[in-house]
Design a protein around this motif. Structure first.
Motif, short mmCIF file in Angstrom:
data_model
loop_
_atom_site.label_atom_id
_atom_site.label_comp_id
_atom_site.label_asym_id
_atom_site.label_seq_id
_atom_site.Cartn_x
_atom_site.Cartn_y
_atom_site.Cartn_z
N PRO A 59 33.00 5.56 -40.12
CA PRO A 59 34.28 6.74 -40.85
C PRO A 59 33.78 7.96 -39.84
CG PRO A 59 33.86 5.59 -42.43
CD PRO A 59 32.43 5.67 -41.82
N GLN A 60 32.83 8.55 -39.65
CA GLN A 60 32.65 9.58 -39.31
C GLN A 60 33.28 9.40 -37.85
OE1 GLN A 60 29.40 11.12 -41.84
NE2 GLN A 60 30.93 12.77 -41.52
N VAL A 61 32.74 8.60 -37.27
CA VAL A 61 33.05 8.22 -35.43
C VAL A 61 33.81 7.04 -35.74
CG1 VAL A 61 30.33 8.84 -35.12
CG2 VAL A 61 31.08 6.87 -35.72
N GLY B 212 26.73 20.30 -48.24
CA GLY B 212 27.97 19.54 -46.52
C GLY B 212 27.91 18.73 -45.87
N CYS B 213 28.95 18.53 -45.09
CA CYS B 213 29.42 17.35 -44.18
C CYS B 213 30.00 17.47 -42.95
CB CYS B 213 30.76 16.73 -45.54
SG CYS B 213 31.11 15.01 -44.53
N LEU B 214 29.45 17.03 -42.38
CA LEU B 214 29.53 17.31 -40.73
C LEU B 214 31.33 16.98 -40.53
CD1 LEU B 214 26.82 15.25 -38.88
CD2 LEU B 214 26.72 17.63 -39.21
N SER B 215 31.96 16.66 -40.86
CA SER B 215 33.29 16.39 -40.68
C SER B 215 33.76 17.76 -41.47
CB SER B 215 33.48 15.11 -41.53
OG SER B 215 33.92 14.35 -40.55
N CYS C 288 24.47 8.91 -52.32
CA CYS C 288 25.67 8.81 -52.73
C CYS C 288 27.03 9.41 -52.08
CB CYS C 288 25.84 10.11 -54.23
SG CYS C 288 24.35 9.02 -55.05
N HIS C 289 26.38 10.84 -51.44
CA HIS C 289 27.27 11.15 -50.30
C HIS C 289 27.72 9.79 -48.93
CE1 HIS C 289 29.53 14.50 -47.49
NE2 HIS C 289 28.61 14.00 -46.73
N GLU C 290 26.99 9.60 -48.31
CA GLU C 290 27.55 8.95 -46.79
C GLU C 290 27.78 7.58 -47.86
OE1 GLU C 290 27.19 10.14 -44.45
OE2 GLU C 290 25.90 11.88 -45.06
N LEU C 291 27.33 7.27 -48.89
CA LEU C 291 28.56 5.98 -49.38
C LEU C 291 29.54 6.27 -49.64
CD1 LEU C 291 25.63 4.62 -48.89
CD2 LEU C 291 26.28 4.00 -51.37
N ASP C 292 30.15 7.78 -50.20
CA ASP C 292 31.71 7.82 -50.86
C ASP C 292 31.86 7.98 -49.46
OD1 ASP C 292 30.78 7.79 -53.25
OD2 ASP C 292 30.71 10.29 -53.01
N HIS C 293 31.41 8.32 -48.35
CA HIS C 293 32.68 8.44 -46.77
C HIS C 293 32.88 6.74 -46.73
CE1 HIS C 293 31.93 12.54 -44.95
NE2 HIS C 293 30.72 11.64 -45.48
N LEU C 294 32.57 5.62 -47.41
CA LEU C 294 32.53 4.07 -46.53
C LEU C 294 33.97 3.56 -47.64
CD1 LEU C 294 28.99 2.66 -46.50
CD2 LEU C 294 30.47 4.21 -44.90
NI NI Z 1 29.38 14.08 -45.34
#
Ligand code: NI
Length: 154
Positions: A50-52, A88-91, A130-136
């Motif tokens: 989703p970040q892209v 942190g997060c690239l978004s 955890c962080h990346e799966l949260d994005h989903l």
């Molecule tokens: Ni992120």
């Protein structure tokens, strides 16, 4: 491979729940490659589809240089312990915050060949899972941070 545009906080696409991948098509393989290139170009250690702008359950992680982990339809199947630290997060450029996460995390996912596998990680890798799966599921770490470490000056 192509570098994709990273969506930033405030973009509605980051709040949506992603759909599972039903079939691994050439398009999905290209997306995996492009996500890795995009993550590396941005000097990040993880990126979710989703970040892209793609609402699919796909994640790439590289916490150890040269070892890219590709996760398709990942699920957390076990956690243990606890850790609290900066995230942190690239978004969310230029910011970081303190987030509590499990110390150890096991995920079950599919690889690019369609094989299901389990992978366990601790510390930074557990945090990345955890962080990346949260994005989903349309969640950003900002919602979980107990406090922010810096504010963007603009
Ligand atoms: Ni992120």
């Amino acid at each position: 491979m192509a570098k994709l545009k990273i969506r930033k906080v405030g973009d509605e696409v980051l709040t949506r729940v992603c759909r599972p991948v039903e079939e691994i098509t050439p398009r999905i393989l290209t997306l995996l490659d492009d996500m890795t290139e995009t993550m590396r170009a941005a000097d990040g250690c993880g990126l979710a589809a989703p970040q892209v702008g793609i609402l699919r359950r796909i994640v790439v992680i590289e916490v150890e240089e040269g070892k890219v982990i590709e996760l398709i339809n990942p699920k957390i199947i076990a956690t243990a312990g606890e850790q609290e630290g900066p995230e942190g997060c690239l978004s969310v450029p230029g910011r970081s915050g303190i987030v509590k996460r499990p110390r150890h995390v096991t995920v079950r996912a599919m690889d690019r060949h369609g094989n299901t596998f389990d992978m366990s990680g601790s510390d930074l890798l557990a945090r990345a899972f955890c962080h990346e799966l949260d994005h989903l599921d349309g969640k950003l770490y900002l919602q979980r941070a107990s406090r922010m470490l810096n504010e963007e000056n603009d």
